[in-house]
Design an enzyme around this catalytic site. Structure first.
Site, PDB file in Angstrom:
ATOM      1  N   GLU A 330       0.838  -1.264  -0.162  1.00 56.59           N
ATOM      2  CA  GLU A 330       0.007   0.118   0.032  1.00 56.59           C
ATOM      3  C   GLU A 330       0.923   1.097   0.024  1.00 56.59           C
ATOM      4  O   GLU A 330       1.586   1.295   0.844  1.00 56.59           O
ATOM      5  CB  GLU A 330      -0.773  -0.040   1.058  1.00 56.59           C
ATOM      6  CG  GLU A 330      -1.793   1.272   1.293  1.00 56.59           C
ATOM      7  CD  GLU A 330      -2.637   1.368   0.599  1.00 56.59           C
ATOM      8  OE1 GLU A 330      -3.084   2.578  -0.150  1.00 56.59           O
ATOM      9  OE2 GLU A 330      -3.513   0.706   0.021  1.00 56.59           O
ATOM     10  N   THR A 370      -5.428   1.988  -5.017  1.00 57.53           N
ATOM     11  CA  THR A 370      -5.254   0.705  -4.556  1.00 57.53           C
ATOM     12  C   THR A 370      -5.755  -0.182  -5.847  1.00 57.53           C
ATOM     13  O   THR A 370      -5.279  -1.008  -6.555  1.00 57.53           O
ATOM     14  CB  THR A 370      -5.597   0.171  -3.327  1.00 57.53           C
ATOM     15  OG1 THR A 370      -4.838   0.765  -2.344  1.00 57.53           O
ATOM     16  CG2 THR A 370      -5.455  -1.284  -3.317  1.00 57.53           C
ATOM     17  N   HIS A 488      -1.449   3.107   5.485  1.00 53.98           N
ATOM     18  CA  HIS A 488      -2.833   3.792   5.100  1.00 53.98           C
ATOM     19  C   HIS A 488      -3.146   4.538   6.100  1.00 53.98           C
ATOM     20  O   HIS A 488      -3.002   4.225   7.351  1.00 53.98           O
ATOM     21  CB  HIS A 488      -3.769   2.858   4.654  1.00 53.98           C
ATOM     22  CG  HIS A 488      -4.816   3.294   3.791  1.00 53.98           C
ATOM     23  ND1 HIS A 488      -5.620   4.103   4.421  1.00 53.98           N
ATOM     24  CD2 HIS A 488      -5.211   3.019   2.523  1.00 53.98           C
ATOM     25  CE1 HIS A 488      -6.524   4.804   3.525  1.00 53.98           C
ATOM     26  NE2 HIS A 488      -6.302   4.079   2.189  1.00 53.98           N
ATOM     27  N   ASP A 541       1.350  -0.421  -5.008  1.00 59.73           N
ATOM     28  CA  ASP A 541       0.153  -0.572  -5.918  1.00 59.73           C
ATOM     29  C   ASP A 541       0.292   0.956  -6.500  1.00 59.73           C
ATOM     30  O   ASP A 541      -0.316   1.130  -7.551  1.00 59.73           O
ATOM     31  CB  ASP A 541      -1.054  -0.715  -4.885  1.00 59.73           C
ATOM     32  CG  ASP A 541      -1.284   0.033  -3.768  1.00 59.73           C
ATOM     33  OD1 ASP A 541      -0.294   0.842  -3.335  1.00 59.73           O
ATOM     34  OD2 ASP A 541      -2.348   0.299  -3.124  1.00 59.73           O
ATOM     35  N   HIS A 542       0.758   1.903  -5.670  1.00 59.87           N
ATOM     36  CA  HIS A 542       0.567   3.409  -6.193  1.00 59.87           C
ATOM     37  C   HIS A 542       1.616   4.204  -5.162  1.00 59.87           C
ATOM     38  O   HIS A 542       2.088   3.678  -3.944  1.00 59.87           O
ATOM     39  CB  HIS A 542      -0.516   3.884  -6.181  1.00 59.87           C
ATOM     40  CG  HIS A 542      -1.344   3.811  -5.003  1.00 59.87           C
ATOM     41  ND1 HIS A 542      -1.329   4.928  -4.236  1.00 59.87           N
ATOM     42  CD2 HIS A 542      -2.369   3.116  -4.484  1.00 59.87           C
ATOM     43  CE1 HIS A 542      -1.993   4.807  -3.024  1.00 59.87           C
ATOM     44  NE2 HIS A 542      -2.546   3.584  -3.261  1.00 59.87           N
TER      45      HIS A 542
END
Length: 692
Positions: A330, A370, A488, A541-542
């Site tokens: 994440e 995500t 997150h 994911d990013h």
């Protein structure tokens, strides 16, 4: 008495219908409306529009109905009034004093908003409880505020619809949803594009005038409140009317004609916004630049050794049936790691693993959510306009990395520490043949820490080992895709694991704790019999943020990625430009998989590989190629930037930052390449040609 209670609804409704009619007439004569209308077609458009508006207002007045439903004097009588007031005070103190209250788990400003709402509610309830002589005046103030909000929203929506139509020639669509997501950028654009102070001043003046007029005409309705029986009659009538209105709006939205402008003008923007929000799509062929479809496909497919959508991948060496563990992390920006120029030392384990891995130093995520990263790693296709395919209705039976593994006899699973119904992940992965292990599979004693996003990454690491051990005993190879959650917001995790306490709620702590959990996972994995026959793919994911000076800032899409397998993958660095969608085709190449591919990503070690990357938001679609970034956007806009690598004094040499300079005359070949990629992908998805 009851019929008189509908006066506020009538006044607001009439005002809404007048405003909507004005907007509809403006659209009919707007320069962007290039279609012609006959007399009867105008009557049809206005009539269907009127029905739409009546249905929409009926639905939208639900909150006003609830407001009237709860108006009562009896709730202030002893002992009920004191009990309710005490409960509100306790709830306020709970949010204020308890650091781990339910609202804090969501991070951001949720807790502050809840505190303000409960505080205001408690304040006004207390005033009306202890100052009964002032109760009518206080109730009038609250009623005026309620009317003010309704009138303001009606006017503001009308102004917003005008400007949206002025730019795009349609009612609200997914771009409007996108505007809500990119609030900072949108507000900045408005501030620079329009005379904000005069516009907002006019809106405020008109809102106050209309509100005062409706208030003066209806405030006497608060002097005598309906009894319980009358409220039930009102409630029952309203439920029937709202139900019929929902059916009416749904039916009217199905009406289509050959005149697109007529369809848009007779529609109502609010249902279209809701539809866009729930369907998550933006029609490429309506809003983006196009070339001939056959030409687009031919140009796009020319990059492959076999220029066809379905290609035979035939390796020269025998297949290797190794276990594969794909870990998507994440929000891990590349520059969090020292190997990519980071200086915070918050990824000690990942940096040590990179020294022993095949490391990709110039790799870019396709998006900034995500679900976009999961889409890139699972479907291996460029991003498309609107929301990720994962969140769309037509998201099942696709050609995926999981389907390739399944065809080779693998057990295929998706592992997630939260509830996988979030972001539609459960629907997508289950609909594409993955078994799912998520928070539902945890026993209470297996959870040492959890927040709103799920169990801590270390708990998921233990569950992953447990799952993989069970799969290894089945005698079949396994492919497990694990999505981490701890990095997150609100960035909470168990204390005592790293030198940044979980109560600090810092992103650095979230990154470092995830790094700690991955170290734990690999330490446990190394003790298992299946470890030496397993390939690990670790990729973000990013990035942690996406805001920058341009629509698609390159450094906000650069992510770390590595493939690790002791005794199989030699430590090395791959420095060529590549996309997130290239990672899994490259892995299949390393495993010498023989399969028929519909992936649009490439094996980067094949001679035909063309260095490039696809980066996008919900509406801006970018192609990075040949030191240029080409962006295509709605209303058939095209922009192109030259990319010049900025020199960096930071070690190591892989610290990449690009200076994006706008080009006045874009290179047409690169524009055609960008259009070909996104137009072809959108067409194949629409025609279900990327299904299994």
């Amino acid at each position: 008495m009851l019929p008189s209670k509908i006066k506020p609804f009538l006044y607001l409704g009439i005002f809404y219908l007048i405003i909507s009619l004005i907007i509809r007439i403006v659209f009919l004569f707007h320069p962007i409306t290039t279609a012609s209308f006959g007399f009867f077609e105008v009557i049809k458009v206005l009539s269907i529009g009127l029905l739409n508006d009546i249905f929409v207002f009926t639905i939208a007045s639900t909150l006003l109905a609830v407001y009237f439903l709860f108006l009562s004097n009896s709730k202030y009588k002893k002992p009920y009034g004191y009990i309710i007031f005490g409960a509100l005070i306790l709830f306020f103190l709970y949010i204020l004093v308890i650091p781990n209250n339910i609202f804090n788990q969501y991070g951001g400003s949720v807790s502050e908003i809840a505190l303000a709402f409960v505080g205001i509610k408690a304040l006004f309830f207390g005033l009306m409880l202890f100052l009964p002589s002032k109760r009518i005046k206080i109730r009038n103030v609250l009623y005026f505020i309620t009317l003010l909000l309704y009138v303001l929203l009606i006017i503001f929506n009308a102004v917003s619809e005008y400007f949206f139509y002025n730019e795009f020639g349609v009612r609200y669509n997914f771009i409007a949803v996108d505007y809500l997501i990119y609030t900072n950028e949108v507000i900045g654009n408005i501030m620079e594009s329009y005379p904000v102070v005069p516009l907002f001043s006019a809106i405020l003046i008109v809102t106050l005038a209309i509100t005062w007029f409706i208030y003066k005409k209806t405030k006497d309705e608060l002097l005598e409140l309906p009894n319980f029986k009358q409220k039930m009659v009102l409630l029952g009538t309203f439920i029937v009317m709202v139900s019929l209105s929902i059916l009416g709006v749904s039916s009217l939205m199905q009406i289509r004609s050959d005149n697109v402008f007529a369809d848009e003008i007779e529609n109502n923007g609010l249902p279209k916004f809701y539809w866009a929000f729930t369907h998550n799509e933006l029609d490429y062929f309506q809003f983006y630049p196009q070339i001939n479809q056959q030409e687009a496909e031919k140009n796009f497919l020319s990059q492959y050794s076999e220029p066809a959508l379905q290609r035979n991948i035939i390796p020269e060496q025998p297949e290797l049936k190794k276990n594969v563990v794909l870990i998507s992390i994440e929000s891990l920006s590349a520059d969090f790691m020292e190997h990519y120029g980071g200086t915070l030392k918050i990824t000690p384990f990942l940096d040590s693993l990179a020294d022993r891995s095949m490391m990709f130093t110039n790799l870019y995520a396709t998006g900034n959510r995500t679900v976009r990263g999961l889409e890139a790693l699972t479907l291996c296709i460029p991003p498309t306009a609107g929301e990720s395919i994962i969140k769309r209705d037509d998201n099942k039976n696709k050609f995926t990395t999981g389907s390739v593994f399944k065809s080779k006899g693998y057990n295929v699973k998706f592992l997630y520490g939260g509830y996988s119904y979030f972001d539609n992940m459960q629907d997508f992965f289950a609909g594409n043949g993955y078994d799912i292990v998520d928070r539902n599979n945890f026993k209470p004693e297996e959870i040492t820490f959890a927040n709103v996003w799920g169990v801590a990454d270390e708990d998921m690491a233990k569950k992953a080992i447990q799952t993989m051990n069970a799969e290894a005993k089945s005698g079949k190879p396994f492919f497990n895709h694990w999505m981490t959650v701890s990095n997150h917001r609100p960035f909470t995790y168990p204390d005592g694991r790293i030198d940044i306490p979980g109560t600090a709620k810092s992103r650095d702590g979230g990154v470092k704790y995830t790094d700690y959990s991955l170290r734990m996972f690999f330490e446990m994995a190394k003790k298992q019999d299946w470890y030496k026959n397993t390939v690990f793919v670790i990729i973000a994911d990013h990035c942690a943020s996406s805001a920058g000076k341009t629509e698609l800032p390159m450094d906000k899409y650069r992510i770390p990625a590595m493939i690790f397998s002791e005794g199989f993958i030699e430590p090395q660095k791959f420095d060529k430009l590549m996309s997130q969608i290239d990672v899994m085709p490259t892995l299949f190449g390393l495993l010498n998989f023989n399969y028929q591919s519909k992936f649009l990503g490439q094996d980067v070690f094949k001679k035909e590989f063309q260095p490039k990357a696809y980066i996008a938001t919900y509406q801006d679609l970018g192609l990075v190629k040949d030191d240029h970034l080409t962006i295509i956007s709605p209303v058939k806009k095209v922009k192109q930037y030259s990319l010049q690598l900025e020199p960096s004094s930071l070690a190591p040499e892989f610290k990449l930052h690009y200076d994006e300079k706008l080009i006045r005359n874009p290179e047409q070949k690169l524009v055609n390449d960008a259009i070909s990629a996104y137009q072809s992908t959108s067409f194949w998805l629409k025609e279900k040609k990327l299904n299994r």
